[in-house]
Design an enzyme around this catalytic site. Structure first.
Site, PDB file in Angstrom:
ATOM      1  N   HIS A 112       3.260   3.707  15.923  1.00 25.11           N
ATOM      2  CA  HIS A 112       2.345   4.591  16.643  1.00 25.11           C
ATOM      3  C   HIS A 112       1.594   3.864  17.758  1.00 25.11           C
ATOM      4  CE1 HIS A 112      -0.777   3.128  13.719  1.00 25.11           C
ATOM      5  NE2 HIS A 112      -1.581   3.315  14.748  1.00 25.11           N
ATOM      6  N   ASP A 142       6.295   3.307   9.920  1.00 26.21           N
ATOM      7  CA  ASP A 142       5.410   3.069  11.065  1.00 26.21           C
ATOM      8  C   ASP A 142       5.513   1.632  11.565  1.00 26.21           C
ATOM      9  OD1 ASP A 142       3.691   3.758  13.063  1.00 26.21           O
ATOM     10  OD2 ASP A 142       1.869   3.619  11.853  1.00 26.21           O
ATOM     11  N   ASN A 214      -6.901  -2.110  15.630  1.00 21.65           N
ATOM     12  CA  ASN A 214      -6.322  -3.091  14.702  1.00 21.65           C
ATOM     13  C   ASN A 214      -4.891  -2.732  14.311  1.00 21.65           C
ATOM     14  OD1 ASN A 214      -9.393  -3.979  13.397  1.00 21.65           O
ATOM     15  ND2 ASN A 214      -7.797  -5.510  13.674  1.00 21.65           N
ATOM     16  N   SER A 215      -4.446  -1.525  14.685  1.00 23.76           N
ATOM     17  CA  SER A 215      -3.103  -1.089  14.299  1.00 23.76           C
ATOM     18  C   SER A 215      -2.046  -2.109  14.684  1.00 23.76           C
ATOM     19  CB  SER A 215      -2.759   0.238  14.987  1.00 23.76           C
ATOM     20  OG  SER A 215      -3.350   1.311  14.326  1.00 23.76           O
ATOM     21  N   GLY A 271      22.174  11.160  -2.134  1.00 27.05           N
ATOM     22  CA  GLY A 271      22.687  12.514  -1.955  1.00 27.05           C
ATOM     23  C   GLY A 271      22.345  13.453  -3.086  1.00 27.05           C
ATOM     24  N   VAL A 272      21.092  13.421  -3.569  1.00 23.45           N
ATOM     25  CA  VAL A 272      20.647  14.356  -4.596  1.00 23.45           C
ATOM     26  C   VAL A 272      19.242  14.842  -4.249  1.00 23.45           C
ATOM     27  CG1 VAL A 272      21.980  13.466  -6.540  1.00 23.45           C
ATOM     28  CG2 VAL A 272      19.762  12.439  -5.996  1.00 23.45           C
ATOM     29  N   ILE A 274      15.713  15.607  -6.161  1.00 18.89           N
ATOM     30  CA  ILE A 274      15.141  15.154  -7.428  1.00 18.89           C
ATOM     31  C   ILE A 274      13.685  15.566  -7.547  1.00 18.89           C
ATOM     32  CG2 ILE A 274      16.680  13.175  -7.798  1.00 18.89           C
ATOM     33  CD1 ILE A 274      14.629  11.419  -6.408  1.00 18.89           C
TER      34      ILE A 274
END
Length: 480
Positions: A112, A142, A214-215, A271-272, A274
């Site tokens: 970001h 991120d 601070n990101s 591929g399920v 859940i």
């Protein structure tokens, strides 16, 4: 991004026009100073400035007569709110943080921080600046990877083992808070394994001050190793109140390695669909404990090829126990695409091993997930059962609910608001396709499944409920 009292916000980009080991006497483990640590890592921590072209404003000004006294009032109002009274595009700058991870100029920051940027400029502790190019990003964690070209090898820091960090360990954050540049704060690890909103979240919570800007900055342990990337804060006002979150380094390193090699992530895909095994679901299925991941649907993909079925409970994957869905998703995502792994499932009370060759999640995302096909049994009238009015499937209901021609089951026509079914989220328009892990198409089928469950000494019945393309299991009480 602010609620009435407390808001979770990214440790925002700010928008603009060898360590001390001395201990205090009597306080074992408390560092006297972080100065040596800060001095050692400072050359590797960078300030990041991004420049973005903002599209022309679409805000329309009121139609006012030329020379009107209100003309200047509306112009001043729009400028105070960041709006331009003309249609010209303009340039916007933002600030963030990052850190160098190799002498040849690879830099880690938050996605970001640089998202949508036209230009990215890196300012180093020594005072010089370099232009950076974007290598790759991973919005799910991120994380972004940048690269600069320098005449000399750059100072850099190494990743540490975030799993080895303990609650109470000292940590130090460094970055560019509020545009002040190269600022240090310290604190402790407040909690481990925090999940915010992402599928692959594994955050370290810290009380080291993390503020806007601070990101993307590093969170260091006392060995000068990066154990987290500062990403988000919990705050009522946008400033630090001692609840900050850093994405754990053991997540970041896997992402960075893939971005460096491929320019994108390549996560394993099972591929399920859940859901977690709750206590009532475990009781309905006769399981010993409420753990594992319950399969609700198996579209075309690796799991279908391996023989996985809806209603299976995944208890182990590639030799590792599975406690819940979050753990399974993270483990699968961290497994190499194309690897053949053994998965342990419980089916109708019997444990069995299945071998699955993983696909790639990024290739599978966005593909339509087909509903399972059930047998068609017509029934002429509605039935009141388990606090619901249920109707057998008809062509008219398929059309009304925009369901495929192959859709079968019992359609929920109404739900009593004081019923357990309503409390657990069932609503008119839902379709119940299974009960007791067997397909149903009529009220008599449901009656038979209720009787079977009671004969087995169970107080709950497991229903597979579909809403559109999204299936889930719901356990309802059937005890009289």
């Amino acid at each position: 991004m602010m609620a009435s009292l407390v808001a979770l916000s990214l440790a925002f980009v700010q928008t603009m026009p060898a360590q001390a080991q001395d201990m205090t006497p009597g306080q074992v483990g408390v560092p006297l100073s972080f100065a040596d640590l800060a001095q050692k890592v400072s050359p590797a921590v960078v300030n990041i400035t991004t420049t973005t072209t903002v599209a022309a404003s679409t805000n329309e000004t009121p139609m006012l007569p030329e020379g009107s006294p209100f003309e200047e009032f509306f112009r001043d109002f729009m400028e105070r709110n960041g709006q331009t009274p003309d249609s010209r595009p303009h340039r916007s700058q933002a600030l963030g943080s990052g850190f160098v991870i190799s002498p040849d100029g690879y830099i880690v920051t938050n996605n970001h921080v640089i998202e949508g940027a036209d230009e990215i400029q890196i300012e180093f502790y020594e005072g010089f600046t370099l232009d950076a190019k974007l290598i790759g990003t991973d919005p799910k964690t991120d994380i972004a990877l940048l690269k600069v070209e320098a005449d000399e090898p750059l100072g850099y820091v190494e990743f540490g083992d975030s799993d080895a960090s303990r609650v109470g360990d000292w940590v130090m954050a460094m970055g560019n808070p509020l545009g002040q540049g190269f600022s240090v704060s310290s604190g402790i690890v407040s909690a481990r394994g925090r999940a915010l909103s992402g599928t692959y979240d594994d955050f370290i919570q810290t009380d080291a001050a993390i503020n806007r800007g601070n990101s993307g900055g590093p969170l260091f342990n006392m060995d000068a190793q990066v154990i987290g990337v500062n990403t988000a804060i919990l705050s009522p006002n946008g400033g630090s109140i001692g609840i900050g979150f850093s994405m754990a380094s053991n997540v970041v390193t896997r992402v960075v390695d893939q971005l460096k090699e491929y320019g994108e992530t390549r996560r394993g895909w099972l591929g399920v669909r859940i859901q977690d095994v709750t206590d009532d679901v475990a009781d309905a299925m006769g399981l010993a404990s409420a753990s594992g991941a319950l399969v609700t649907d198996v579209p075309t993909g690796p799991s279908q090829d391996a023989g996985v079925e809806a209603g299976d409970v995944i208890t182990a994957f590639d030799g590792k126990p599975v406690s819940d869905t979050r753990e399974l998703v993270r483990t699968v995502g961290n497994t190499a695409v194309g690897k053949a792994v053994t998965m342990v499932v419980v089916r109708n009370g019997t444990e069995m091993d299945l071998t699955i060759t993983l696909g790639r999640r990024e290739d599978a995302e966005g593909e339509a997930v087909p509903a399972s096909v059930q047998q068609n049994v017509e029934e002429p009238s509605t039935s009141d059962m388990l606090g619901m009015v249920l109707s057998p499937m008809t062509d008219e209901l398929r059309a009304e609910l925009s369901l495929p021609g192959s859709a079968e089951g019992l359609v929920v026509a109404d739900v009593e608001e004081d019923s357990e079914a309503y409390m657990k989220g069932l609503r008119a328009g839902d379709v119940i396709t299974e009960a007791g892990q067997q397909k149903i198409a009529s009220a008599s089928d449901l009656d038979a499944r209720i009787a079977d469950a009671k004969d087995a000494g169970r107080n709950t019945l497991l229903l597979l409920v579909r809403r559109g393309a999204d299936p889930r299991f719901v356990a309802l009480n059937i005890a009289e």
